[in-house]
Each structure stands twice: as structure tokens, then as C-alpha cells.
Design a protein around this motif. Structure first.
Motif, mmCIF file in Angstrom:
data_model
loop_
_atom_site.group_PDB
_atom_site.id
_atom_site.type_symbol
_atom_site.label_atom_id
_atom_site.label_comp_id
_atom_site.label_asym_id
_atom_site.label_seq_id
_atom_site.Cartn_x
_atom_site.Cartn_y
_atom_site.Cartn_z
ATOM 1 N N PHE A 62 0.827 -1.110 0.206
ATOM 2 C CA PHE A 62 0.015 0.089 -0.192
ATOM 3 C C PHE A 62 0.811 1.324 0.179
ATOM 4 C CE2 PHE A 62 0.952 -0.817 4.514
ATOM 5 C CZ PHE A 62 1.275 0.572 5.032
ATOM 6 N N GLY A 63 0.388 2.323 -0.507
ATOM 7 C CA GLY A 63 1.140 3.775 -0.572
ATOM 8 C C GLY A 63 0.469 4.661 -1.066
ATOM 9 N N VAL A 64 1.206 5.699 -1.568
ATOM 10 C CA VAL A 64 0.466 6.786 -2.400
ATOM 11 C C VAL A 64 1.256 7.184 -3.659
ATOM 12 C CG1 VAL A 64 -0.391 7.824 -0.185
ATOM 13 C CG2 VAL A 64 1.928 8.426 -0.995
ATOM 14 N N LEU A 65 0.547 7.877 -4.490
ATOM 15 C CA LEU A 65 1.254 8.421 -5.632
ATOM 16 C C LEU A 65 2.045 9.739 -5.198
ATOM 17 C CD1 LEU A 65 -1.383 8.135 -8.474
ATOM 18 C CD2 LEU A 65 0.342 6.712 -8.020
ATOM 19 N N VAL A 66 3.334 9.687 -5.662
ATOM 20 C CA VAL A 66 4.352 10.775 -5.535
ATOM 21 C C VAL A 66 4.794 11.180 -6.544
ATOM 22 C CG1 VAL A 66 4.887 10.141 -3.025
ATOM 23 C CG2 VAL A 66 6.310 9.594 -4.891
ATOM 24 N N PRO A 67 4.774 12.680 -6.807
ATOM 25 C CA PRO A 67 5.427 13.196 -7.932
ATOM 26 C C PRO A 67 7.014 13.000 -8.222
ATOM 27 C CG PRO A 67 5.334 15.000 -6.315
ATOM 28 C CD PRO A 67 4.786 13.778 -5.745
ATOM 29 N N GLN A 68 7.315 12.835 -9.508
ATOM 30 C CA GLN A 68 9.027 12.545 -9.804
ATOM 31 C C GLN A 68 9.855 14.018 -9.611
ATOM 32 O OE1 GLN A 68 10.116 9.834 -12.831
ATOM 33 N NE2 GLN A 68 7.903 9.254 -12.976
ATOM 34 N N LYS A 69 9.064 15.002 -10.149
ATOM 35 C CA LYS A 69 9.561 16.281 -10.137
ATOM 36 C C LYS A 69 8.740 17.263 -9.328
ATOM 37 C CE LYS A 69 11.318 19.845 -13.231
ATOM 38 N NZ LYS A 69 11.250 20.344 -14.843
ATOM 39 N N ALA A 230 3.952 38.705 -7.599
ATOM 40 C CA ALA A 230 3.184 37.774 -8.261
ATOM 41 C C ALA A 230 3.764 36.384 -8.163
ATOM 42 C CB ALA A 230 2.814 37.881 -9.634
ATOM 43 N N VAL A 231 3.506 35.445 -7.255
ATOM 44 C CA VAL A 231 4.150 34.020 -7.106
ATOM 45 C C VAL A 231 3.552 33.036 -7.910
ATOM 46 C CG1 VAL A 231 4.548 32.215 -5.502
ATOM 47 C CG2 VAL A 231 4.822 34.503 -4.544
ATOM 48 N N SER A 232 4.230 32.451 -8.583
ATOM 49 C CA SER A 232 3.751 31.498 -9.817
ATOM 50 C C SER A 232 4.869 30.468 -9.915
ATOM 51 C CB SER A 232 3.529 32.135 -11.322
ATOM 52 O OG SER A 232 4.861 32.319 -11.721
ATOM 53 N N SER A 233 4.526 29.195 -10.714
ATOM 54 C CA SER A 233 5.234 28.021 -10.806
ATOM 55 C C SER A 233 5.734 28.163 -12.039
ATOM 56 C CB SER A 233 4.339 26.751 -10.643
ATOM 57 O OG SER A 233 5.098 25.637 -10.964
ATOM 58 N N GLU A 234 6.859 27.683 -12.399
ATOM 59 C CA GLU A 234 7.858 27.636 -13.589
ATOM 60 C C GLU A 234 7.192 26.255 -14.457
ATOM 61 O OE1 GLU A 234 11.685 27.710 -12.839
ATOM 62 O OE2 GLU A 234 11.935 29.775 -12.086
ATOM 63 N N ILE A 235 6.652 25.465 -13.825
ATOM 64 C CA ILE A 235 6.077 24.363 -14.400
ATOM 65 C C ILE A 235 4.683 23.984 -14.317
ATOM 66 C CG2 ILE A 235 8.551 22.960 -14.018
ATOM 67 C CD1 ILE A 235 7.066 21.308 -11.918
ATOM 68 N N SER A 236 4.260 23.270 -15.419
ATOM 69 C CA SER A 236 2.702 23.018 -15.413
ATOM 70 C C SER A 236 2.614 21.651 -14.298
ATOM 71 C CB SER A 236 2.142 22.723 -16.749
ATOM 72 O OG SER A 236 2.446 23.976 -17.511
ATOM 73 N N GLY A 237 1.490 21.723 -13.647
ATOM 74 C CA GLY A 237 1.273 20.503 -12.842
ATOM 75 C C GLY A 237 0.199 20.870 -11.618
ATOM 76 N N ALA A 262 3.746 19.976 -8.136
ATOM 77 C CA ALA A 262 4.125 18.568 -8.828
ATOM 78 C C ALA A 262 3.780 18.675 -10.222
ATOM 79 C CB ALA A 262 3.742 17.461 -7.983
ATOM 80 N N GLU A 263 4.940 18.241 -11.051
ATOM 81 C CA GLU A 263 4.651 18.114 -12.497
ATOM 82 C C GLU A 263 3.535 17.153 -12.835
ATOM 83 O OE1 GLU A 263 7.409 18.718 -16.436
ATOM 84 O OE2 GLU A 263 8.237 17.027 -14.665
ATOM 85 N N SER A 264 2.694 17.610 -13.548
ATOM 86 C CA SER A 264 1.726 16.553 -13.867
ATOM 87 C C SER A 264 2.036 15.640 -14.854
ATOM 88 C CB SER A 264 0.366 17.461 -14.471
ATOM 89 O OG SER A 264 0.944 17.881 -15.755
ATOM 90 N N GLY A 265 1.701 14.281 -14.654
ATOM 91 C CA GLY A 265 2.037 13.165 -15.647
ATOM 92 C C GLY A 265 3.175 12.703 -14.888
ATOM 93 N N GLN A 266 3.905 13.013 -14.233
ATOM 94 C CA GLN A 266 5.223 12.691 -13.663
ATOM 95 C C GLN A 266 5.212 11.904 -12.531
ATOM 96 O OE1 GLN A 266 7.801 12.158 -16.072
ATOM 97 N NE2 GLN A 266 6.272 13.143 -17.448
#
Length: 420
Positions: A62-69, A230-237, A262-266
């Protein structure tokens, strides 16, 4: 004379029949209840035959999904929170504002740096114009000196012929030679001035350009500070974390950690297994995951060398496309396929066998004595339903699966001991 007998009414016959039927039902229910109570006191026990077959060994995890990036959101400047545009769980595009800070001091600094840059640019242009004028003047002086030299040289050539004809005196000819020499020196001096001016003007322009670039850099820094409000993210996720203390009006300091994206899809699955199965799991083994009810294939990519709180961490790379419902920190279940033992001795798993790859006591049925006898058996792999028996038993023998705790240390167990 025969006296006629009086017949019973029809309703009295039916009443008697009904009473007899009720009595019979009551007796039957009492007898069935007594039998049920007696039967309830008899406990049943289970056993399993030893068979030969293939053991598909899977370990539940058992566990959780975690982002790679993951990108950490760090405040690049200080300010006061004016607006929270996003909340944890929101899907973001690169550059999309998450929260807005305000800092009037930074805005004033930007305006001051803009003015300073404009002043440096004006000084640079003015210097360019001044140097161009000075260069034109020096070039003009050089041309005048060259023209004077040319004139005196022509005059000297004429006087040289007159001197040869003794029309002019030697003194007059010598004066003409001296004037030509002076003119040549003027030309050399004008050339040196122009050459020195070109070198010095380049240095003066370089210094002015450096001042302009410094002012531009200061302006850019001030501009970046304002943009950083204006705080934003450099990656989509997905925004997976945001400091809970952030609210409109709260103060933020430079360098403060604000959240994570967390980067989406990774994503990868971070699983936990029991420490007893640690020796069986290796990188490269196939894994079947259940993500929100949807199966997905994976592969064990890393196995932690350390056991923490009696659990071992296993990272699993996902080999198929993630379902739309997959998000970071979603709980998942998985089965890790640790191998197949072919044509090995198997039985149903005894409840009192907990550890694999160890020699342990099993209770095996002995027909001659009609008893379950304690026997040391080498246990191989364990699954939730089956156990592998490496030696100590033969195919066809019966293994006792349920043993009361009070009988676990017995050498033999009689069936009546299990029913008592």
C-alpha cells in the motif's frame, strides 16, 4: 326404545384439532432449539491437503502516488499577501499566479531605477555627441596641417630652383626648409592627437556604457522584485502544498517556503511492504496497482535498504498511461509479483504460520494414531492464501490450519481437543 345421542357441534371439533396441532409445533420447536444449542457447542476445525503445483507469489503493498519532479515555491522578495488565487489540489499552467503580494517600497525602487537608467542613457548619448564633435575638430586640424605641409613643400621646390639659379639667397632657402620641417611636425602632432583621441574616446564610451548597463541591471533587479510579488510556478502541474499560515494581510519574508507544485503526468508509486517480505522484493519485478479502482502496470524501480517502523519502502515506476483521476498523494494498493515456484509442495496457509523462509512447527495428521502430530517443516514462500512447504511433509498429508493458542506447544492434538 333407543335414545339418540347428542352430536358435538362442528366448531368444538375444529378447536380440539387446533389445540393438538399447536402442542405438536411447540414440542418440535423446543426439540430443534435444544439440538441447535447442543450443536453450537461443537467446534469445527479445518485442515488442508499437501499438493504439488505452481505458487504465484505476490506481496500486497500500500502507499501513495508521489511526483517525480517537484518545484518548491520560494518567496523571492518580501511583501504582504493581498490575494490567494489558488488552493492545494488546483491544476496549474506554467506562470499562472498562485498568490499575489504587495510591497509599495519595491514599486518606488523600480521607479527610481527607471529614472537612473534614463539619466545614464542620456549621459551616454551626450558623450557620444561630444566625442563626435571633438573627433571632427581633430580631423579638421590634421587636414589643415597636411595642407600647410603640402603648400610649403611646393614653395620649397620652387625656391630650390631659384636658389640654384642664384635668384634667392641661401638664407631665404633655409627659412623655407625650416618652415616645411615645422609643418611636418604639425602633421605628426595632429595625427598623434587623433590617434590618442580614438583610444581615449573608446575608453570613455566603454565607461559610460558600463554605467548605463549597471543602471539597467539595477532596473532589471527592481523589476524582477516587483514581478516576484506575483508568485507562480515555472512548471505545469498540481499545487500539492501551500503554507496554511498564508492569508490576505499576512507578511511574507524573502526566502520563505510557500508551497510545492508537482509536475503533472510524472508520478510514481511509493509503496510500503511488511519487513518480513523484504528479502523477496527486488528492482525490476512486475507490479499491479489499483488506482481509484483502475488497474495499472508498474515495475519496482528502487527498494530501500532500510526498514522503518517494520515497513520497507518500494518505489514503483508506472508503465501505462495514468487515469484522469490520478493525482499526487492519492492512496493506492498494489500486488508485487515476486516470482513463480513451479511444481512445489503447497497447502492452504495455516493461521499460526507468520514468517517465510524458516523452519516452523506444523500439525500433520497421522492416520495410525488418529492424531495431529507436531512436525518441524521448512516453510518457503508465503502468500495470503497459500504456503510453500520445502521439506518435512509429503503430498497427500493433511495440515491442521487452525490451532487454539493453548495447544500450540502440544506435541499431539486430538480432534476432540479441537471440538472441546
Amino acid at each position: 326404545m333407543q335414545i339418540p345421542t347428542e352430536r358435538q357441534p362442528h366448531w368444538q371439533s375444529r378447536k380440539a384439532l387446533l389445540l393438538i396441532t399447536c402442542a405438536a409445533l411447540t414440542i418440535s420447536v423446543w426439540m430443534m432449539s435444544s439440538g441447535a444449542v447442543t450443536g453450537a457447542s461443537v467446534q469445527t476445525f479445518q485442515s488442508s491437503p499437501v499438493t504439488r503445483g505452481n505458487l504465484e507469489h505476490q506481496i500486497s503493498a500500500f502507499g501513495v502516488l508521489v511526483p517525480q519532479k517537484v518545484q518548491s515555491l520560494i518567496a523571492m522578495t518580501e511583501g504582504r499577501v493581498s490575494q490567494l488565487a489558488q488552493r492545494p489540489g488546483a491544476m496549474l499552467e506554467a506562470g499562472q499566479p498562485i498568490l499575489q503580494l504587495v510591497n509599495p517600497k519595491l514599486q518606488r525602487q523600480l521607479e527610481e531605477q527607471e529614472l537612473a537608467l534614463q539619466a545614464q542613457q542620456a549621459e551616454f548619448l551626450l558623450l557620444q555627441q561630444q566625442l563626435e564633435q571633438e573627433q571632427l575638430q581633430l580631423q579638421h586640424d590634421l587636414r589643415l596641417a597636411q595642407a600647410e605641409q603640402q603648400l610649403l613643400q611646393t614653395q620649397l621646390a620652387a625656391k630650390q630652383e631659384l636658389f640654384r639659379q642664384q635668384i634667392v639667397s641661401a638664407l631665404d632657402f633655409a627659412q623655407s626648409e625650416a618652415l616645411l620641417t615645422q609643418a611636418k611636425q604639425k602633421v605628426l602632432l595632429a595625427e598623434e592627437k587623433l590617434k590618442g583621441f580614438v583610444s581615449s574616446s573608446q575608453n570613455r564610451l566603454a565607461a559610460a556604457e558600463l554605467n548605463r548597463q549597471r543602471a539597467e541591471k539595477q532596473r532589471d533587479i527592481a523589476k524582477q522584485d516587483v514581478l516576484a510579488l506575483a508568485v507562480s510556478s515555472e512548471i505545469s502541474g498540481q499545487l500539492i502544498a501551500l503554507d496554511e499560515s498564508l492569508k490576505p494581510g499576512s507578511q511574507v519574508v524573502a526566502g520563505q517556503a510557500l508551497g510545492q507544485v508537482a509536475e503533472s503526468g510524472q508520478l510514481l508509486a511509493e509503496l510500503k511492504i511488511g519487513a518480513v517480505d523484504a528479502a523477496l522484493v527486488k528492482p525490476g519485478q512486475a507490479v499491479t496497482l489499483n488506482i481509484k479502482g483502475k488497474p495499472m502496470l508498474g515495475e519496482a524501480s528502487w527498494v530501500s535498504p532500510n526498514v522503518v517502523d517494520n515497513f520497507l519502502r518500494v518505489d514503483v515506476a508506472l508503465l501505462s498511461d495514468l487515469p484522469d483521476t490520478a493525482r499526487a498523494n492519492i492512496e493506492v494498493k498494489a500486488d508485487i509479483n515476486v516470482g513463480t515456484q513451479e511444481q512445489t509442495l503447497l497447502s492452504d496457509r495455516a493461521a499460526y504460520i507468520q514468517k517465510p523462509q524458516q523452519r516452523q512447527a506444523l500439525f500433520v495428521w497421522d492416520a495410525s494414531s488418529a492424531l495431529y502430530q507436531r512436525r518441524e517443516v521448512l516453510i518457503g514462500s508465503l502468500t495470503p492464501k497459500q504456503m510453500q512447504l520445502l521439506d518435512g511433509v509429503k503430498a497427500g498429508e493433511q495440515i491442521l490450519l487452525q490451532v487454539p493458542a493453548a495447544l500450540l506447544n502440544n506435541e499431539v492434538i486430538a480432534p476432540e481437543d479441537l471440538n472441546g
